[in-house]
Structures are given as C-alpha cells and as structure tokens.
Design a protein around this motif. Structure first.
Motif, PDB file in Angstrom:
ATOM      1  N   SER A 124      42.358 -13.030 -22.731  1.00 33.55           N
ATOM      2  CA  SER A 124      43.675 -12.694 -23.273  1.00 33.55           C
ATOM      3  C   SER A 124      43.586 -11.696 -24.416  1.00 33.55           C
ATOM      4  O   SER A 124      44.548 -10.986 -24.705  1.00 33.55           O
ATOM      5  N   ALA A 125      42.411 -11.632 -25.066  1.00 37.86           N
ATOM      6  CA  ALA A 125      42.224 -10.677 -26.161  1.00 37.86           C
ATOM      7  C   ALA A 125      41.903  -9.282 -25.654  1.00 37.86           C
ATOM      8  O   ALA A 125      41.734  -8.364 -26.451  1.00 37.86           O
ATOM      9  N   GLY A 126      41.753  -9.147 -24.333  1.00 41.94           N
ATOM     10  CA  GLY A 126      41.539  -7.809 -23.792  1.00 41.94           C
ATOM     11  C   GLY A 126      40.192  -7.596 -23.153  1.00 41.94           C
ATOM     12  O   GLY A 126      39.785  -6.459 -22.919  1.00 41.94           O
ATOM     13  N   GLY A 127      39.467  -8.667 -22.866  1.00 37.27           N
ATOM     14  CA  GLY A 127      38.194  -8.482 -22.187  1.00 37.27           C
ATOM     15  C   GLY A 127      37.120  -9.388 -22.723  1.00 37.27           C
ATOM     16  O   GLY A 127      37.334 -10.210 -23.602  1.00 37.27           O
ATOM     17  N   ASP A 128      35.926  -9.197 -22.205  1.00 36.36           N
ATOM     18  CA  ASP A 128      34.782 -10.025 -22.568  1.00 36.36           C
ATOM     19  C   ASP A 128      34.179  -9.498 -23.856  1.00 36.36           C
ATOM     20  O   ASP A 128      33.363  -8.580 -23.846  1.00 36.36           O
ATOM     21  N   THR A 129      34.576 -10.032 -24.971  1.00 39.15           N
ATOM     22  CA  THR A 129      34.100  -9.546 -26.261  1.00 39.15           C
ATOM     23  C   THR A 129      32.756 -10.160 -26.608  1.00 39.15           C
ATOM     24  O   THR A 129      32.337 -11.171 -26.047  1.00 39.15           O
ATOM     25  N   ALA A 130      32.067  -9.526 -27.577  1.00 39.30           N
ATOM     26  CA  ALA A 130      30.779 -10.063 -28.032  1.00 39.30           C
ATOM     27  C   ALA A 130      30.959 -11.449 -28.634  1.00 39.30           C
ATOM     28  O   ALA A 130      30.121 -12.333 -28.444  1.00 39.30           O
ATOM     29  N   GLY A 131      32.065 -11.654 -29.342  1.00 34.95           N
ATOM     30  CA  GLY A 131      32.331 -12.964 -29.925  1.00 34.95           C
ATOM     31  C   GLY A 131      32.494 -14.027 -28.866  1.00 34.95           C
ATOM     32  O   GLY A 131      32.030 -15.157 -29.019  1.00 34.95           O
ATOM     33  N   GLY A 132      33.160 -13.688 -27.778  1.00 35.37           N
ATOM     34  CA  GLY A 132      33.334 -14.632 -26.689  1.00 35.37           C
ATOM     35  C   GLY A 132      32.021 -14.997 -26.044  1.00 35.37           C
ATOM     36  O   GLY A 132      31.761 -16.160 -25.715  1.00 35.37           O
ATOM     37  N   ARG A 133      31.146 -14.003 -25.840  1.00 31.15           N
ATOM     38  CA  ARG A 133      29.831 -14.279 -25.259  1.00 31.15           C
ATOM     39  C   ARG A 133      29.005 -15.174 -26.178  1.00 31.15           C
ATOM     40  O   ARG A 133      28.339 -16.100 -25.726  1.00 31.15           O
ATOM     41  N   ASP A 134      29.040 -14.899 -27.475  1.00 31.81           N
ATOM     42  CA  ASP A 134      28.282 -15.731 -28.418  1.00 31.81           C
ATOM     43  C   ASP A 134      28.793 -17.164 -28.430  1.00 31.81           C
ATOM     44  O   ASP A 134      28.005 -18.112 -28.537  1.00 31.81           O
ATOM     45  N   ALA A 135      30.112 -17.319 -28.323  1.00 31.28           N
ATOM     46  CA  ALA A 135      30.684 -18.670 -28.308  1.00 31.28           C
ATOM     47  C   ALA A 135      30.201 -19.454 -27.099  1.00 31.28           C
ATOM     48  O   ALA A 135      29.833 -20.633 -27.200  1.00 31.28           O
ATOM     49  N   VAL A 136      30.173 -18.798 -25.931  1.00 31.64           N
ATOM     50  CA  VAL A 136      29.716 -19.471 -24.712  1.00 31.64           C
ATOM     51  C   VAL A 136      28.240 -19.825 -24.825  1.00 31.64           C
ATOM     52  O   VAL A 136      27.823 -20.939 -24.470  1.00 31.64           O
ATOM     53  N   ARG A 137      27.426 -18.908 -25.315  1.00 31.05           N
ATOM     54  CA  ARG A 137      25.997 -19.186 -25.462  1.00 31.05           C
ATOM     55  C   ARG A 137      25.763 -20.382 -26.390  1.00 31.05           C
ATOM     56  O   ARG A 137      24.905 -21.237 -26.141  1.00 31.05           O
ATOM     57  N   GLY A 138      26.526 -20.447 -27.477  1.00 28.43           N
ATOM     58  CA  GLY A 138      26.377 -21.555 -28.410  1.00 28.43           C
ATOM     59  C   GLY A 138      26.736 -22.884 -27.782  1.00 28.43           C
ATOM     60  O   GLY A 138      26.077 -23.904 -28.039  1.00 28.43           O
ATOM     61  N   ILE A 139      27.768 -22.890 -26.959  1.00 26.10           N
ATOM     62  CA  ILE A 139      28.173 -24.122 -26.282  1.00 26.10           C
ATOM     63  C   ILE A 139      27.093 -24.583 -25.311  1.00 26.10           C
ATOM     64  O   ILE A 139      26.784 -25.772 -25.215  1.00 26.10           O
ATOM     65  N   VAL A 140      26.494 -23.641 -24.588  1.00 24.68           N
ATOM     66  CA  VAL A 140      25.453 -23.995 -23.621  1.00 24.68           C
ATOM     67  C   VAL A 140      24.236 -24.590 -24.327  1.00 24.68           C
ATOM     68  O   VAL A 140      23.686 -25.618 -23.901  1.00 24.68           O
ATOM     69  N   ARG A 141      23.794 -23.961 -25.415  1.00 26.12           N
ATOM     70  CA  ARG A 141      22.651 -24.505 -26.153  1.00 26.12           C
ATOM     71  C   ARG A 141      22.951 -25.906 -26.690  1.00 26.12           C
ATOM     72  O   ARG A 141      22.112 -26.813 -26.617  1.00 26.12           O
ATOM     73  N   ALA A 142      24.146 -26.089 -27.221  1.00 26.18           N
ATOM     74  CA  ALA A 142      24.522 -27.399 -27.754  1.00 26.18           C
ATOM     75  C   ALA A 142      24.574 -28.446 -26.644  1.00 26.18           C
ATOM     76  O   ALA A 142      24.183 -29.607 -26.845  1.00 26.18           O
ATOM     77  N   SER A 143      25.032 -28.044 -25.460  1.00 28.22           N
ATOM     78  CA  SER A 143      25.108 -29.001 -24.351  1.00 28.22           C
ATOM     79  C   SER A 143      23.717 -29.459 -23.920  1.00 28.22           C
ATOM     80  O   SER A 143      23.521 -30.626 -23.559  1.00 28.22           O
ATOM     81  N   MET A 144      22.725 -28.569 -23.981  1.00 20.59           N
ATOM     82  CA  MET A 144      21.361 -28.962 -23.626  1.00 20.59           C
ATOM     83  C   MET A 144      20.786 -29.934 -24.655  1.00 20.59           C
ATOM     84  O   MET A 144      20.045 -30.861 -24.315  1.00 20.59           O
TER      85      MET A 144
END
Length: 477
Positions: free
Chosen positions: A95-115
């Motif tokens: 909704s912010a206009g695309g795949d931003t660097a902040g969005g990618r970092d947020a997803v990576r952080g969630i994945v590491r935390a889930s492991m």
C-alpha cells in the motif's frame, strides 16, 4: 436533492459475491487444505501400520500420537501468528507503493524470530513428551500399553524440533502467499514415511526390525527431511530467497517477545483443544483396549477431515490480516461467511460417506473379520453417527479461531475454548460416559457439546471484535 438509499443486495447479488469471494479464498485455501491432508496422511499411514501389528500396538501407538500431537500442536501455535505478521507487513509495503527496504527488513526479522521461538518450543516439547510417557500408568493405562507408548515417544521426541522449524518456514511462505511448494514436499514425505515405516517395522532393506518404535523413528526422520526440502525450495524462489533468514541467534528480542505475546494464547488455544481430545483418549482407554482402538480410529478420521478446516482457517486468517491492513473491513466481514459456507459443503459430503459406508471408512484401521477387532469395529461404527454432526462444529470453531487471529485477537480464542471444552464439553463427556453409562459413545457426545459451544462463542466474538475494529478505524480516519 434527496438521496436515495442503496438497495440491499438481492439473492442473485449475494450468490455472485459469495462465488467471487469463494474463488478468492480458494486461491490460498486449496493449496493449504491439500497440504494439510497430505500432512495428516503421515499420521494416518502410521496409524494403519500400527493396526497391521496388533490391536494393542494400535492402542499404544495411537495414544503416543495423541501425546505427540498435543505438544506439536502447541508448538505450532507459538509460530502460527508469523503468517499474519508477514502478510500484514507485506500488505503495508504494497500500500506504500511497493516492496520497500523497510518492508523486507521487517519480514526478515519476523522469520529469524520465528526460528528462535520454534527452537525453544521444540526442545521444551521433547522433554515434556518423555516425562508424560513416564506418567501413563498413574493415569489408568494398562502396563503393557504404557510400556509400548514410552518407547514410541522416545523415537518421536527428536522429530519435534525439525517439525517446528518446518512450521516456521511454512508460515513465512503462507504469509507471502506462495505456499505451492508445501504440497509437493508433503506428498513426497508421505511416500518416504510409508516406506520407512514398513522397513523399520519389518526390518527390510538392511534396516533393523524395530516394531512399533520404528514408526516413531520414521516420523522423526521424515520431519527432518521435510524441513530441509522446504528450506531448499524457498531458497530457490526469487521472491522468498532474499527474505529467508534462519539465524535464530540474531533474532531481535522485541520481535521474539511480540511473537510470543501473540503465540502463547494461540498455543494455549490449540493446546486446550488437543488437551481436550487427549483427556478423552485417556477416558476411552479406561473402558478397555477395544474402546481405545475404536476411539483412535474414529479420532483419526476426525483429524483427517479437520485439515479442511485448518486450511480454510489459515487462508481466512491471512486474508483478514491483509484486508484490514489495506483498510477493507467489509471484505474482512465477508470472509467469515465464505469460509463457513465452503466448510459446510465439504462436511456434508463427508457425513454422507460416514453414514452410508461405515465399514469402508473404518477398513484402513480396523478389520471387521479379525476376532480381536470385532468389538472395536462395533464401537467405532456407532461413533460415526456422532462425528457426522460433530465435524461441522469442529470446522466452525477452528475457522473462528483463525478469524480472530486475523484481528490480532489471540486471547479471546483461548478464553472461549476454556469455557467450551473444559467447562461444558469435559463435564458432559464424564456425565454421559460414566454417570449415564454410555461409555465411549457418551465421551464423543460430550466432545460434540464442547465443540458446538466453542464454535458459537468464537463466531459471535469475531463479529463483535470486527465491529469494534471498524469503529476504531473510522475514528482514526
């Protein structure tokens, strides 16, 4: 100039909307349902192999799977919110206009935390599994059955850790709406599991003949191979690979705490349901080996059909998170009706099969011609009439939990299951099973009462929570 209010939608418009929403939900739900059905084929294969050994091995192995699934389900609950968190983060980036660097970092952080969460849950769950096995004789189980359960749990325990790693990566792929590899991997795991079961039970292909514990060893190996295959598949996906970070040691503590905050009520909810079924399995065991074998066979049927609800629940939950992140509350409201309508259609077809072909349905688990199975078949046949109705409510309550999870309301589900299962269902099972003398049939009627109460309360809560969320969003806007 007077404004003419819009006409309420007519039947044809509602049908068209339902059909459109069903197709949209099916895009995510069908791969998940098929994956769930393929995954449950693992335990179904295990149950069939146990039945080939003896009725006592079926009773003991079935109880071992109940305990394993209890702890596995609670571990899965701890990482289930990962999919919702990732879906919301991806939707906000979109909704912010695309795949931003902040969005990618947020997803990576969630994945590491889930492991990190999955690792801790896997180690703790394995330890609890072994301790539970040691306490079975205190819980009224026959000594010969308890010994077999303990050795099977010893073989199953190492598989819990890779099982939960697999679930963490799975939630990542589902949250990114790219779950297609899950089905291929799970189907392959079914074939591998069947081959290993047979080889380790009988001692073929140069492997030792382990009997019942061989099924546990095979299951643990298959969970490890499945995790490695899913990880390799995600690393080959051009969308998923840049976001997949499994180094749990680098997990952000705040993100871990957030996942635990959301996950503990989910794990408690799942554990509440699984515990409800575990206690009733122990109750069925108190009526003898035949009753426990019948309970195990019927419970496996319920577990198979339940996977349809699990797939629909996950898909509905992810879609609710996504729609609310995009500010579309009306679409989130329709998701409930769509998921319930799809579930009801499937449950009606399955109920017809139970009622018209009971012997065929039970044949993979119990042999009507075998002297040792005759009593168990008679008990299980009567139980099929109960589960034909029970499964409607079982699906509805699981969908309700998923819908609430889409609202980040994970605590309500737990509170409601405490009421439905433990304050209504379990007392009803005891009264009907013991006081009324209906034995295993009474236990399943109690299960029906608990699931029906839980489903009604959960769906009412979702409607109320969504209205509150809509009003809050309107005020903020």
């Amino acid at each position: 100039m007077r404004t003419v209010p819009p006409k309420p939608p007519g039947p044809s418009t509602r049908a068209t909307t339902l059909l459109r929403d069903s197709r949209a939900l099916a895009g995510l739900a069908v791969p998940l349902v098929l994956t769930q059905l393929a995954q449950v084929a693992l335990t179904t294969t295990d149950t069939v192999m146990m039945g080939l050994l003896s009725t006592r091995d079926l009773a003991a192995g079935g109880l071992a799977l109940v305990i394993f699934n209890q702890l596995r389900t609670m571990g899965v609950g701890l990482v289930t919110s990962v999919g919702n968190r990732i879906a919301a983060a991806a939707a906000r980036a979109e909704s912010a206009g695309g795949d931003t660097a902040g969005g990618r970092d947020a997803v990576r952080g969630i994945v590491r935390a889930s492991m990190a969460v999955a690792t801790l849950a896997g180690l703790a769950g394995a330890a609890l599994m072994l301790l539970t096995g040691q306490a079975l004789t205190w819980l009224g189980q026959e000594a010969a059955v308890a010994d077999r359960v303990q050795t099977t749990l010893l073989a199953l325990a190492p598989g819990l850790l890779p099982c939960l790693w697999f679930q963490a990566v799975r939630q990542f792929t589902v949250g990114m709406r790219r779950p297609q590899a899950l089905l291929r991997i799970t189907l392959a795991s079914v074939a591998v599991n069947a081959g290993l079961d047979w080889a380790l039970i009988r001692g073929t292909w140069g492997l030792p003949a382990l009997g019942l514990p061989g099924i546990g060893v095979a299951t643990s190996v298959v969970y490890l191979l499945s995790f490695l295959a899913l990880y390799a598949s995600a690393k080959r996906d051009p969308v998923l690979a840049p976001l997949l970070r499994l180094n749990a040691a680098k997990a952000d503590r705040a993100t871990v705490r957030e996942l635990v905050r959301l996950g503990v009520p989910i794990a408690a909810t799942y554990g509440s349901e699984a515990g409800f079924f575990s206690v009733t399995a122990l109750m069925a065991g108190s009526f003898g080996t035949a009753a426990l074998a019948a309970h195990t066979a019927v419970n496996q049927l319920v577990y198979i059909v339940f996977q349809v609800a699990v797939g629909l629940s996950h898909a509905a939950s992810i879609n609710v998170s996504r729609e609310l992140a995009l500010g579309r509350a009306d679409a989130a409201r329709r998701i409930k009706n769509t998921a319930l309508a799809c579930a009801a259609a499937v449950m009606a077809a399955v109920a017809l099969l139970y009622l018209t072909l009971p012997r065929l349905v039970l044949w993979p688990f119990l042999d009507p011609g075998a002297a040792g199975d005759a009593e168990a078949v008679s008990i299980a046949t009567r139980l099929l009439f109960v589960i034909a109705v029970l499964q409607f409510f079982d699906c509805a309550q699981n969908i309700g939990v998923g819908l609430l999870r889409g609202l980040d309301d994970t605590k309500s589900g737990f509170r409601i299951t405490l009421i439905g299962y433990w304050l209504i269902g379990l007392p009803a099972a005891w009264l009907l099973g013991y006081a009324a003398g209906l034995d295993t049939l009474g236990i399943w009627l109690g299960l029906l009462a608990g699931l029906a109460s839980t489903a009604i309360l959960l769906l009412r809560r979702y409607g109320a929570s969504l209205r509150t969320h809509s009003r809050a969003a309107a005020v903020a806007a």
